[in-house]
Design a protein around this motif. Sequence first.
Motif, PDB file in Angstrom:
ATOM      1  N   THR A   1      10.421   7.631   7.472  1.00 48.30           N
ATOM      2  CA  THR A   1      10.477   8.597   6.371  1.00 48.30           C
ATOM      3  C   THR A   1       9.642   8.121   5.192  1.00 48.30           C
ATOM      4  O   THR A   1       8.860   8.868   4.606  1.00 48.30           O
ATOM      5  N   HIS A   2       9.812   6.841   4.880  1.00 47.76           N
ATOM      6  CA  HIS A   2       9.093   6.239   3.758  1.00 47.76           C
ATOM      7  C   HIS A   2       7.585   6.229   4.042  1.00 47.76           C
ATOM      8  O   HIS A   2       6.778   6.586   3.173  1.00 47.76           O
ATOM      9  N   VAL A   3       7.218   5.856   5.276  1.00 44.16           N
ATOM     10  CA  VAL A   3       5.798   5.780   5.651  1.00 44.16           C
ATOM     11  C   VAL A   3       5.174   7.171   5.547  1.00 44.16           C
ATOM     12  O   VAL A   3       4.090   7.343   4.983  1.00 44.16           O
ATOM     13  N   HIS A   4       5.848   8.160   6.090  1.00 44.04           N
ATOM     14  CA  HIS A   4       5.298   9.514   6.051  1.00 44.04           C
ATOM     15  C   HIS A   4       5.109   9.983   4.607  1.00 44.04           C
ATOM     16  O   HIS A   4       4.088  10.598   4.272  1.00 44.04           O
ATOM     17  N   ALA A   5       6.070   9.679   3.769  1.00 41.67           N
ATOM     18  CA  ALA A   5       5.960  10.098   2.360  1.00 41.67           C
ATOM     19  C   ALA A   5       4.749   9.435   1.714  1.00 41.67           C
ATOM     20  O   ALA A   5       3.997  10.071   0.962  1.00 41.67           O
ATOM     21  N   ALA A   6       4.540   8.148   2.024  1.00 42.60           N
ATOM     22  CA  ALA A   6       3.398   7.428   1.442  1.00 42.60           C
ATOM     23  C   ALA A   6       2.084   8.033   1.925  1.00 42.60           C
ATOM     24  O   ALA A   6       1.157   8.246   1.141  1.00 42.60           O
ATOM     25  N   LEU A   7       1.998   8.320   3.196  1.00 42.94           N
ATOM     26  CA  LEU A   7       0.755   8.873   3.743  1.00 42.94           C
ATOM     27  C   LEU A   7       0.480  10.256   3.155  1.00 42.94           C
ATOM     28  O   LEU A   7      -0.650  10.608   2.841  1.00 42.94           O
ATOM     29  N   ARG A   8       1.551  11.002   2.985  1.00 46.25           N
ATOM     30  CA  ARG A   8       1.397  12.354   2.442  1.00 46.25           C
ATOM     31  C   ARG A   8       0.919  12.292   0.987  1.00 46.25           C
ATOM     32  O   ARG A   8       0.251  13.203   0.507  1.00 46.25           O
ATOM     33  N   ALA A   9       1.230  11.199   0.306  1.00 45.35           N
ATOM     34  CA  ALA A   9       0.876  11.088  -1.112  1.00 45.35           C
ATOM     35  C   ALA A   9      -0.591  10.717  -1.332  1.00 45.35           C
ATOM     36  O   ALA A   9      -1.098  10.803  -2.449  1.00 45.35           O
TER      37      ALA A   9
ATOM     38  N   THR B   1      14.703  -0.224   9.088  1.00 44.39           N
ATOM     39  CA  THR B   1      14.854  -0.221   7.623  1.00 44.39           C
ATOM     40  C   THR B   1      13.716  -0.930   6.904  1.00 44.39           C
ATOM     41  O   THR B   1      12.767  -1.400   7.521  1.00 44.39           O
ATOM     42  N   GLU B   2      13.869  -1.043   5.595  1.00 40.43           N
ATOM     43  CA  GLU B   2      12.841  -1.639   4.752  1.00 40.43           C
ATOM     44  C   GLU B   2      12.955  -3.164   4.682  1.00 40.43           C
ATOM     45  O   GLU B   2      12.105  -3.818   4.098  1.00 40.43           O
TER      46      GLU B   2
ATOM     47  N   MET C   1       0.848  -1.205   0.000  1.00 35.34           N
ATOM     48  CA  MET C   1       0.000   0.000   0.000  1.00 35.34           C
ATOM     49  C   MET C   1       0.876   1.245   0.000  1.00 35.34           C
ATOM     50  O   MET C   1       0.620   2.199  -0.737  1.00 35.34           O
ATOM     51  N   PHE C   2       1.911   1.220   0.841  1.00 33.74           N
ATOM     52  CA  PHE C   2       2.799   2.399   0.903  1.00 33.74           C
ATOM     53  C   PHE C   2       3.498   2.614  -0.440  1.00 33.74           C
ATOM     54  O   PHE C   2       3.548   3.728  -0.963  1.00 33.74           O
ATOM     55  N   ASP C   3       4.033   1.529  -1.002  1.00 32.82           N
ATOM     56  CA  ASP C   3       4.746   1.662  -2.284  1.00 32.82           C
ATOM     57  C   ASP C   3       3.795   2.155  -3.372  1.00 32.82           C
ATOM     58  O   ASP C   3       4.147   3.012  -4.187  1.00 32.82           O
TER      59      ASP C   3
ATOM     60  N   LEU D   1       3.017   5.730  -3.202  1.00 30.69           N
ATOM     61  CA  LEU D   1       4.095   6.569  -3.743  1.00 30.69           C
ATOM     62  C   LEU D   1       4.147   6.518  -5.266  1.00 30.69           C
ATOM     63  O   LEU D   1       4.533   7.486  -5.905  1.00 30.69           O
ATOM     64  N   ASP D   2       3.715   5.369  -5.861  1.00 31.01           N
ATOM     65  CA  ASP D   2       3.711   5.353  -7.333  1.00 31.01           C
ATOM     66  C   ASP D   2       2.383   5.860  -7.904  1.00 31.01           C
ATOM     67  O   ASP D   2       2.188   5.887  -9.112  1.00 31.01           O
ATOM     68  N   GLY D   3       1.457   6.223  -7.012  1.00 33.78           N
ATOM     69  CA  GLY D   3       0.228   6.883  -7.469  1.00 33.78           C
ATOM     70  C   GLY D   3      -0.931   5.955  -7.753  1.00 33.78           C
ATOM     71  O   GLY D   3      -2.021   6.419  -8.093  1.00 33.78           O
ATOM     72  N   SER D   4      -0.760   4.647  -7.624  1.00 34.09           N
ATOM     73  CA  SER D   4      -1.864   3.743  -7.963  1.00 34.09           C
ATOM     74  C   SER D   4      -2.789   3.469  -6.779  1.00 34.09           C
ATOM     75  O   SER D   4      -3.888   2.964  -6.950  1.00 34.09           O
ATOM     76  N   PHE D   5      -2.343   3.789  -5.580  1.00 31.84           N
ATOM     77  CA  PHE D   5      -3.168   3.575  -4.387  1.00 31.84           C
ATOM     78  C   PHE D   5      -3.418   4.946  -3.775  1.00 31.84           C
ATOM     79  O   PHE D   5      -2.480   5.664  -3.440  1.00 31.84           O
ATOM     80  N   ARG D   6      -4.694   5.344  -3.627  1.00 31.27           N
ATOM     81  CA  ARG D   6      -4.969   6.754  -3.331  1.00 31.27           C
ATOM     82  C   ARG D   6      -5.724   7.017  -2.031  1.00 31.27           C
ATOM     83  O   ARG D   6      -5.797   8.161  -1.602  1.00 31.27           O
ATOM     84  N   ALA D   7      -6.328   5.982  -1.431  1.00 29.83           N
ATOM     85  CA  ALA D   7      -7.107   6.256  -0.205  1.00 29.83           C
ATOM     86  C   ALA D   7      -6.976   5.089   0.762  1.00 29.83           C
ATOM     87  O   ALA D   7      -7.009   3.919   0.374  1.00 29.83           O
ATOM     88  N   LEU D   8      -6.824   5.442   2.033  1.00 25.20           N
ATOM     89  CA  LEU D   8      -6.607   4.412   3.059  1.00 25.20           C
ATOM     90  C   LEU D   8      -7.464   4.711   4.284  1.00 25.20           C
ATOM     91  O   LEU D   8      -7.514   5.856   4.752  1.00 25.20           O
ATOM     92  N   PHE D   9      -8.120   3.666   4.783  1.00 27.14           N
ATOM     93  CA  PHE D   9      -8.868   3.762   6.036  1.00 27.14           C
ATOM     94  C   PHE D   9      -8.039   3.038   7.094  1.00 27.14           C
ATOM     95  O   PHE D   9      -7.722   1.855   6.924  1.00 27.14           O
ATOM     96  N   VAL D  10      -7.676   3.730   8.169  1.00 28.05           N
ATOM     97  CA  VAL D  10      -6.844   3.106   9.205  1.00 28.05           C
ATOM     98  C   VAL D  10      -7.637   3.022  10.508  1.00 28.05           C
ATOM     99  O   VAL D  10      -8.000   4.037  11.101  1.00 28.05           O
ATOM    100  N   GLN D  11      -7.885   1.802  10.934  1.00 31.07           N
ATOM    101  CA  GLN D  11      -8.642   1.580  12.162  1.00 31.07           C
ATOM    102  C   GLN D  11      -7.671   1.406  13.327  1.00 31.07           C
ATOM    103  O   GLN D  11      -6.898   0.458  13.364  1.00 31.07           O
ATOM    104  N   GLY D  12      -7.677   2.357  14.259  1.00 30.64           N
ATOM    105  CA  GLY D  12      -6.951   2.205  15.516  1.00 30.64           C
ATOM    106  C   GLY D  12      -5.519   1.717  15.405  1.00 30.64           C
ATOM    107  O   GLY D  12      -5.136   0.765  16.079  1.00 30.64           O
TER     108      GLY D  12
END
Length: 937
Positions: free
Chosen positions: A650-658, A896-897, A623-625, A628-639
């Motif tokens: 850093t990577h997670v924040h970038a994905a969420l920001r995208a 790390t990843e 989902m994060f990747d 970042l590549d633009g194919s996944f656009r909306a996420l519902f996060v439960q608790g």
Amino acid sequence: MSLLKEPDLGTPARTGGASVDVEIDGHPVRVPEGTSVMRAAALAGIEIPKLCATDSLEPFGSCRLCLVEVVGGRGTPASCTTPVAPGMRVRTQTPELDKLRKGVMELYISDHPLDCLTCSANGDCELQDMAGVVGLREVRYGFDGENHFDAPKDTSNPYFDFDASKCIACSRCVRACGEVQGTFALTIEGRGFASKVAAGASERFLDSECVSCGACVQACPTATLQERSVVELGMPTRTVLTTCAYCGVGCSFKAELRGDELVRMVPYKDGGANEGHSCVKGRFAFGYASHPDRVLAPRLRESITDEWREVSWEEAISFTARRLREIQAEHGQGAIGAITSSRCTNEEVYVVQKMVRAAFGNNNVDTCARVCHSPTGYGLSQAFGTSAGTQDFASVAEADVVLLIGANPTAAHPVFASRLKQQLRQGTQLIVVDPRRIELVRSPHIQARHHLQLAPGTNVAVVNAMAYVVVTEGLVNDEFVAQRCEGFDEWAEFIARPENSPEAVQEITGVPAAELREAARLYATAGNAAIYYGLGVTEHSQGSTMVMGMANLAMVTGNIGRPGVGVNPLRGQNNVQGSCDMGSFPHELPGYRHVANDDVRSVYEHLWGVPLLNEPGLRIPNMFDSALDGSFRALFVQGEDIAQSDPNTTHVHAALRALDLLVVQDLFVNETAKFAHVLLPGTSFLEKDGTFTNAERRINRVRPVRPARTGKQEWQIICEIAQAMGYPMHYESAAQIMDEIALTTPTFAGVSFEMLDRVGSVQWPCNAAAPDGTPVMHVNGFVRGKGRFVRTDYVPTQERSTRRFPLILTTGRILSQYNVGAQTRRTGNIAWHPRDVLEIHPHDAELRGIHDGDTVTLASRVGQTTMQAQLSDRMPVGVCYTTFHHPESGANVVTTEHSDWATNCPEYKVTAVQVTPANATAAAEAAPAVAVPIAGE
Ligand code: SF4
Ligand code: SF4
Ligand code: SF4
Ligand code: FES
């Protein structure tokens, strides 16, 4: 219900042995051999006065209030310390006994403040009760003699007080701390009149070894040890039975209320997982539920740079549904997904995965188990056929040897740790496999037989070497292997290769070959050998391999399928087992059935009225990747606070920001909510109605102690979003959701709220074949038929220490805090852990000019942060350790990843780092935990 007072039979139950018939005050009673006269009397309905006895502790015989007469015997023995004998006839009420008991009580009362009417324990004091029971009317000794009325009060603990003036020196607290909790923090100092309870040399609870479990408070018969909430709010008047929402032990509690106010949480003696014990988190750290930081109304914003706007539920739900559909229309059905929470109930998780599959129309659902126990799911499933631990906790009582790998139960699973310690004190042998010298390696009255202090990342090499010893030294359980398993010959040929020998792996693992051989022999030959393990196994690039390696070891020695053995994951969060059971993984429907299975899918398609995809959806890292590549656009996060808990921040924040839309359902504005467009307030466990499933597959009820402060249950919100998206989804109650789970999931077929309310709890599978549940799995055969040996080659992690990053960082938890700390940081528990610290070996510290308490920079190739150094020789040289409970330190900035090859579970346990003194100490102390990306080597 009104206040639930559980009966106290005075001394612990005895089991096994012959039955003994005795007569007490003319009443016949049959009890197991070894039962005390006091307990036998209680079972016959006769309560003998007592003060120093309670049925959670071994009898002590100090107060002399429980004296009885035995017909034909001499004197008046204490009934708590006198075992029954065949044909024994006992009298508990005679004029002589009355006189003796009154005398005892007179002595106690002559040195006790007579402030009963204003005492916080008024109505819940055994001393007060016993004065009434023995008919005390006068105290002939008066109150002018020497006394303890001015003894000091210790209020250092955040949750309970110790008022020494009220102490009767019965020693119940001292014994509870030793026998039940296993900490041995308390002693009775002095003798006779000078006897007093002491909490270590400092005599202050907060400065002592005390871990604030509350066992002493519970055992104290007077107001000496008393919850401060009782002092402040008064005695509770009613009880709601519920389940702790912290760790995977799943302790049952009596939530005790006064009117609508929660006064205290008292561990429930009938709780299957905890049997009346607790830890500091479940017992005391519930204040976060009423913390002013709680978000109680939905919030919206168009952009994450905007201010939040409080909105109505209607607006929040219709906005969420509309945006989800718009994003799907623009970017495709698979452009949205959800992450379920292991803190929410089974029912809440079930409806989220249903929303994804039926309303979103894809399988893009994953769970936070991805980052903790997903390798358990994969590994145990491959070997045994199902994704769950094999035993109940009580099973450990029958273990002759325990192999504890990558787990630190005294910090992360404290009530199980206490149970384990009890067994270790009775002679069960312990082998610890861990890079750190955890508390169980050596603590009061406990000494592990072996500590295999391996280098982080070399678990598989160690377990393979143990199996090598078993196979090459003729320790295989041939009968078990022949009858119950498959794939042995091929596996045995592999495992017996010289490269798997202890001598060959010693260089890699750092574990002396001779000690590893001894440990393997002990495990294979001790009788009942049980494996317990934690995230130190799973959070590796070879997490799944290691789970299968442990399964191989258990099978080859025949240690599966009976009490006292097994392979047991100590699950991290309260409902991580349940969230996995409920179909939270992108490839599995509830009950671990693959989405490609047409028969299973058709059950749900029929019931839910929509076609379901037969292809697995996205995992969290995908989902994060994809974000970042633009194919996944909306996420519902439960608790779930993925912005703090997931690796490589850093990577997670970038994905969420995208993302175009991030919807967060949580109690607080957590780190993830900083990237959210919609914030849906969640309910605390005190408001939830549902079930949690613990590490032993035990399904426990969670009952609402108070109404949802947000006005809605979380499952209702999910249903309303699904409805607003055009998919009809409605339930009248959480019980109805469980009915649907039972209807569609064979392992849950016999489960209902009605059943749980009747029997207390049940361990799945619970169905027609096992109507009372299944404490021990794989008894007559494995779930998959034959247990499968899987080849487990050791593949070193790609994360290596280098010249630039020469140390290895491993992470974990501490007792007082829980995961990202969102809950525990908002309670009095902050007194024990105000910040994360970096444990570093004195040798490594000296090389770097670092002193205890210095602020240091912790850097890896993906980021850096600052924290305080704590010199500790609990790790080997070259390894350092920290926790991730505080966002200020943000330990996951450096992780790390790298991840498990099979499940993508992150390799939190191995990160190459460098530690250096921070440049400007003052600035660093206030330094934020921002990710500072560093170019790779
Ligand atoms: S709270 Fe627990 S650890 Fe602390 S003194 Fe009491 S029993 Fe011991
Ligand atoms: S503190 Fe309570 S339990 Fe401990 S010795 Fe005093 S009265 Fe007994
Ligand atoms: S051991 Fe776990 S479940 Fe039990 S009280 Fe502590 S945190 Fe809660
Ligand atoms: S209760 Fe038996 S001696 Fe105290």
